[in-house]
Design an enzyme around this catalytic site. Structure first.
Site, PDB file in Angstrom:
ATOM      1  CB  SER A 231     -25.320   6.010  -3.811  1.00 37.66           C
ATOM      2  OG  SER A 231     -24.194   6.813  -3.572  1.00 37.66           O
ATOM      3  CG  HIS A 261     -20.724   3.250  -3.084  1.00 40.76           C
ATOM      4  ND1 HIS A 261     -19.948   4.363  -2.941  1.00 40.76           N
ATOM      5  CD2 HIS A 261     -21.945   3.710  -3.508  1.00 40.76           C
ATOM      6  CE1 HIS A 261     -20.653   5.446  -3.245  1.00 40.76           C
ATOM      7  NE2 HIS A 261     -21.872   5.071  -3.584  1.00 40.76           N
ATOM      8  CG  HIS A 307     -11.992   7.373  -4.520  1.00 40.18           C
ATOM      9  ND1 HIS A 307     -12.504   8.066  -5.587  1.00 40.18           N
ATOM     10  CD2 HIS A 307     -12.963   7.355  -3.578  1.00 40.18           C
ATOM     11  CE1 HIS A 307     -13.730   8.445  -5.292  1.00 40.18           C
ATOM     12  NE2 HIS A 307     -14.044   8.029  -4.089  1.00 40.18           N
ATOM     13  NE  ARG A 316     -14.893  11.969   1.027  1.00 35.85           N
ATOM     14  CZ  ARG A 316     -15.541  11.063   0.291  1.00 35.85           C
ATOM     15  NH1 ARG A 316     -16.852  11.068   0.249  1.00 35.85           N
ATOM     16  NH2 ARG A 316     -14.889  10.138  -0.394  1.00 35.85           N
ATOM     17  CG  ASP A 362     -15.783   4.482   3.449  1.00 36.31           C
ATOM     18  OD1 ASP A 362     -16.597   5.212   4.032  1.00 36.31           O
ATOM     19  OD2 ASP A 362     -15.927   4.096   2.280  1.00 36.31           O
TER      20      ASP A 362
HETATM   21  N1  HAX Z   1      -6.395  -2.896  -1.888  1.00 35.99           N
HETATM   22  C1  HAX Z   1      -5.952  -3.812  -2.767  1.00 35.99           C
HETATM   23  N2  HAX Z   1      -6.096  -3.693  -4.095  1.00 35.99           N
HETATM   24  C2  HAX Z   1      -6.678  -2.585  -4.544  1.00 35.99           C
HETATM   25  C3  HAX Z   1      -7.128  -1.563  -3.686  1.00 35.99           C
HETATM   26  C4  HAX Z   1      -6.989  -1.755  -2.299  1.00 35.99           C
HETATM   27  N3  HAX Z   1      -7.427  -0.878  -1.427  1.00 35.99           N
HETATM   28  N4  HAX Z   1      -7.674  -0.588  -4.427  1.00 35.99           N
HETATM   29  C5  HAX Z   1      -7.580  -0.972  -5.727  1.00 35.99           C
HETATM   30  N5  HAX Z   1      -6.974  -2.196  -5.787  1.00 35.99           N
HETATM   31  C6  HAX Z   1      -6.774  -3.008  -6.964  1.00 35.99           C
HETATM   32  C7  HAX Z   1      -8.097  -3.292  -7.610  1.00 35.99           C
HETATM   33  O1  HAX Z   1      -8.776  -4.372  -6.976  1.00 35.99           O
HETATM   34  C8  HAX Z   1      -7.702  -3.593  -9.030  1.00 35.99           C
HETATM   35  O2  HAX Z   1      -7.222  -4.911  -9.069  1.00 35.99           O
HETATM   36  P1  HAX Z   1      -7.489  -5.862 -10.349  1.00 35.99           P
HETATM   37  O3  HAX Z   1      -6.772  -5.175 -11.468  1.00 35.99           O
HETATM   38  O4  HAX Z   1      -6.884  -7.173  -9.933  1.00 35.99           O
HETATM   39  O5  HAX Z   1      -8.957  -5.901 -10.541  1.00 35.99           O
HETATM   40  C9  HAX Z   1      -6.536  -2.644  -9.237  1.00 35.99           C
HETATM   41  O6  HAX Z   1      -6.073  -2.288  -7.933  1.00 35.99           O
HETATM   42  C10 HAX Z   1      -6.915  -1.360  -9.977  1.00 35.99           C
HETATM   43  O7  HAX Z   1      -8.015  -0.766  -9.330  1.00 35.99           O
HETATM   44  P2  HAX Z   1      -8.182   0.822  -9.291  1.00 35.99           P
HETATM   45  O8  HAX Z   1      -8.306   1.313 -10.689  1.00 35.99           O
HETATM   46  O9  HAX Z   1      -7.119   1.426  -8.437  1.00 35.99           O
HETATM   47  O10 HAX Z   1      -9.508   1.002  -8.473  1.00 35.99           O
HETATM   48  P3  HAX Z   1     -11.026   0.966  -8.988  1.00 35.99           P
HETATM   49  O11 HAX Z   1     -11.345   2.301  -9.525  1.00 35.99           O
HETATM   50  O12 HAX Z   1     -11.292  -0.214  -9.864  1.00 35.99           O
HETATM   51  O13 HAX Z   1     -11.810   0.704  -7.625  1.00 35.99           O
HETATM   52  C11 HAX Z   1     -12.205   1.001  -5.302  1.00 35.99           C
HETATM   53  C12 HAX Z   1     -11.891   1.687  -6.618  1.00 35.99           C
HETATM   54  C13 HAX Z   1     -12.537   2.053  -4.263  1.00 35.99           C
HETATM   55  C14 HAX Z   1     -13.426   0.081  -5.496  1.00 35.99           C
HETATM   56  C15 HAX Z   1     -10.971   0.163  -4.874  1.00 35.99           C
HETATM   57  O14 HAX Z   1      -9.863   1.030  -4.656  1.00 35.99           O
HETATM   58  C16 HAX Z   1     -11.217  -0.667  -3.629  1.00 35.99           C
HETATM   59  O15 HAX Z   1     -11.728  -1.801  -3.752  1.00 35.99           O
HETATM   60  N6  HAX Z   1     -10.860  -0.155  -2.407  1.00 35.99           N
HETATM   61  C17 HAX Z   1     -11.125  -0.825  -1.175  1.00 35.99           C
HETATM   62  C18 HAX Z   1     -12.593  -0.692  -0.799  1.00 35.99           C
HETATM   63  C19 HAX Z   1     -12.927   0.740  -0.413  1.00 35.99           C
HETATM   64  O16 HAX Z   1     -12.223   1.368   0.358  1.00 35.99           O
HETATM   65  N7  HAX Z   1     -14.059   1.259  -0.935  1.00 35.99           N
HETATM   66  C20 HAX Z   1     -14.556   2.585  -0.562  1.00 35.99           C
HETATM   67  C21 HAX Z   1     -14.329   3.624  -1.634  1.00 35.99           C
HETATM   68  C22 HAX Z   1     -14.884   4.951  -1.226  1.00 35.99           C
HETATM   69  C23 HAX Z   1     -16.377   4.947  -1.364  1.00 35.99           C
HETATM   70  O17 HAX Z   1     -16.982   4.871  -2.407  1.00 35.99           O
HETATM   71  N8  HAX Z   1     -17.044   5.019  -0.268  1.00 35.99           N
HETATM   72  O18 HAX Z   1     -18.355   4.967  -0.342  1.00 35.99           O
END
Ligand code: HAX
Length: 424
Positions: A231, A261, A307, A316, A362
Site C-alpha cells: 500500500s 496484505h 511476514h 503490534r 492481523d
Molecule cells: N503459512 C503457510 N506458509 C507460509 C506462511 C504461512 N503463514 N507464511 C509464509 N509461508 C510460505 C510462503 O507461502 C512461501 O511458500 P512457497 O515457497 O511455496 O511460495 C514460503 O513460506 C516462504 O515465504 P516467506 O519468505 O516466509 O514469506 P513472503 O515474504 O513471501 O510472504 C506473507 C509474506 C506475509 C505474504 C506470508 O507470510 C503469508 O502469506 N502469510 C499469511 C498471510 C498474512 O498473514 N498476511 C498478512 C501480513 C501482514 C500484512 O501485510 N498485513 O497487512
C-alpha cells in the site's frame, strides 16, 4: 504552540538541503545489487526507496521516527500522525490544535453518502471506502492548486491540506460504509469533543469506553510500516505522478485490500472462527495443532502468521494481545487466538517454509473487534485503512517536500534476463 504546518515549514528547507548535499557528495555510491532471484521475487530486499516516517526492524518491528512502537501504545493517533510528519511528538496544546482541526473538517459531503448508497449491497466494504475516497477527490486542494500553477515548493503544503481533510473525514466515511452496507440505521454525526479514534467508534454506533480505547489503540498500531509494503509503495508511485493525495490513497488502499496484505485480518478471524466452530469453543493445544496442519496440508497459508520483513512476534500483535488479556481473557474467540499463538509458531517451524513463523498484526486484531460487536469480518480491513492512511499521507507530504521525481524503475523481458544470465 506550533501547528503541524508551521513545524514542517521550519524543517523542510534544512531537510531539502541535507538531501541535496547527500546526493551531490555520494550520489554514485552503490547501496544495493539486484539478483535475478530478486527481480522475479517481488524485489524483496532491494534497497531503492526512501521512507523517513518509519522503519521496520526484523526483530523489534515498527519504529516510528526512532521510537519503538511499544513505547507509543498509550498515545493518540493524532500524536502519531504529527510525529510521522515531523519526527517529534506534539507538546502542550499542539495535539488539541490538531484534534480541533480534524473536528472542523470531519463532516462527510452528502454526495459521498449518495455514492455509497448507490452501490450494490454485495459491494465489498473496501470497494465502498475506496470509491468514497475517489468521490472526495472532487474537493482536492492539491489538484486545484496544480491547475492554478503551484510551484514545486508549494506542493507539500497542498499535500498537507488534502491530507488533513482526508484524514479528518475518513472515520465518518468508514462509518458511513459500515452503517449503509450493514443496515445499521441513520448515519451518526461526529462528536467534536472526542479524539479521532473514539469519534470513529462513536460514529460506528458503539459508545462503550473500552471500545473507544480499542479504537485509539487500533488507530495507533496500524499507522505506518515503512515504504516498501504494497500500500505504501503503491501510494508513493501514484503520488510521484503528482496525482493528488485522494488518488494516491485510493490506489494504496486498493493494495491493502489484498489477502496477502491488509485483507489478512478478515481471513484470520475466519480461520479462528473455523476452529471455534469445529471444536464448539476454544480448542485444546492438540486440536489447534491438528487444525493448523490440516490448513497447511491443503496448500493454504495460516493467516496472521509470517511476514516479508519481520522475523519475530510483531509488537503490534503483542499490544493487541495484552489488550485482550486485560479485558476479556476468557472469551472463546480470544482464547483461540492465544492458543494459536502458543502452538502455530512451532507448527510453521516444523513445516519449514515460512521465513517467519511468528504472528503478525492481523493474527489478533479481529478477535478484539468481534468481541465489541463488529462481527462483519469483511469490514476489518476498513479499520486498518483508516489508520494506515496516516502513514500513506505523511509519506506523501514528505515526498512532495523532498521534490521526489516520478518513480520509474527499468523493466526487461524474460528473454533479456535469459540472455543476460547466459552471457554473465
Ligand atoms: N503459512 C503457510 N506458509 C507460509 C506462511 C504461512 N503463514 N507464511 C509464509 N509461508 C510460505 C510462503 O507461502 C512461501 O511458500 P512457497 O515457497 O511455496 O511460495 C514460503 O513460506 C516462504 O515465504 P516467506 O519468505 O516466509 O514469506 P513472503 O515474504 O513471501 O510472504 C506473507 C509474506 C506475509 C505474504 C506470508 O507470510 C503469508 O502469506 N502469510 C499469511 C498471510 C498474512 O498473514 N498476511 C498478512 C501480513 C501482514 C500484512 O501485510 N498485513 O497487512
Amino acid at each position: 504552540m506550533a501547528s503541524l504546518k508551521e513545524v514542517l515549514a521550519k524543517q523542510i528547507p534544512d531537510n531539502q538541503a541535507e538531501i541535496k548535499s547527500l546526493v551531490k557528495e555520494h550520489g554514485d555510491k552503490v547501496v544495493s545489487q539486484v539478483t535475478i532471484k530478486q527481480v522475479y521475487g517481488g524485489m524483496r530486499g532491494v534497497k531503492g526507496l526512501v521512507c523517513d516516517t518509519s522503519m521496520v526492524d526484523p526483530i523489534d518491528g515498527l519504529i516510528i521516527r526512532g521510537i519503538p512502537l511499544a513505547d507509543l501504545t498509550d498515545r493518540f493517533a493524532e500524536e502519531i500522525f504529527y510525529c510521522l510528519c515531523t519526527g517529534e511528538l506534539p507538546e502542550g496544546d499542539d495535539v488539541e490544535a490538531l484534534r480541533a482541526d480534524f473536528a472542523s473538517r470531519a463532516a462527510l459531503p452528502d454526495f459521498v453518502v449518495d455514492v455509497l448508497k448507490a452501490m450494490p449491497k454485495t459491494a465489498h466494504p473496501m470497494a465502498m471506502l475506496i470509491t468514497g475516497i475517489a468521490a472526495l477527490e472532487d474537493i482536492s486542494y492539491f489538484r486545484k492548486r496544480y491547475d492554478e500553477g503551484m510551484t514545486r515548493d508549494e506542493m507539500w503544503e497542498a499535500a498537507l491540506e488534502d491530507s488533513l481533510t482526508l484524514l479528518a473525514k475518513l472515520p465518518a466515511l468508514a462509518s458511513a460504509v459500515y452503517r449503509i452496507k450493514y443496515d445499521k440505521g441513520d448515519l451518526i454525526d461526529p462528536d467534536p469533543s472526542l479524539n479521532w479514534g473514539a469519534n470513529f467508534a462513536h460514529m460506528l454506533g458503539n459508545d462503550d469506553p473500552d471500545f473507544y480505547d480499542l479504537m485509539r489503540l487500533y488507530m495507533v498500531l496500524h499507522c505506518d510500516h515503512e515504504g516498501g509494503n504494497v500500500s505504501a509503495f503503491t501510494a508513493h508511485v501514484v503520488g510521484s505522478a503528482l496525482s493528488d493525495p485522494y488518488y494516491a490513497v485510493a490506489a494504496g488502499l486498493s493494495g491493502l485490500a489484498g489477502p496477502l496484505h491488509g485483507l489478512a485480518n478478515q481471513e484470520c478471524l475466519k480461520f479462528i472462527h473455523g476452529i471455534v466452530e469445529r471444536y464448539d469453543g476454544a480448542p485444546t493445544e492438540e486440536q489447534m495443532k491438528d487444525y493448523a496442519w490440516e490448513v497447511l496440508n491443503s496448500g493454504r497459508v495460516v493467516p496472521g502468521y509470517g511476514h516479508a520483513v519481520l522475523r519475530a512476534t510483531d509488537p503490534r500483535f503483542t499490544a493487541f494481545h495484552a489488550f485482550g488479556e486485560a479485558h476479556f481473557p476468557d472469551d472463546p474467540v480470544f482464547k483461540t487466538v492465544s492458543t494459536a499463538f502458543k502452538v502455530i509458531p512451532d507448527v510453521l517451524k516444523e513445516h519449514g517454509k515460512a521465513a517467519n513463523p511468528y504472528p503478525n498484526v492481523d493474527a489478533g486484531s479481529g478477535a478484539l473487534l468481534y468481541y465489541y460487536g463488529i462481527t462483519e469480518m469483511e469490514f476489518y480491513t476498513v479499520f486498518f485503512s483508516v489508520s494506515r492512511a496516516m502513514g500513506l499521507l505523511s509519506q506523501l507530504i514528505l515526498s512532495r517536500a523532498m521534490w521526489e521525481p516520478i518513480t520509474r524503475p527499468k523493466s526487461h523481458t524474460t528473454d533479456w534476463y535469459k540472455d543476460f544470465a547466459a552471457n554473465e
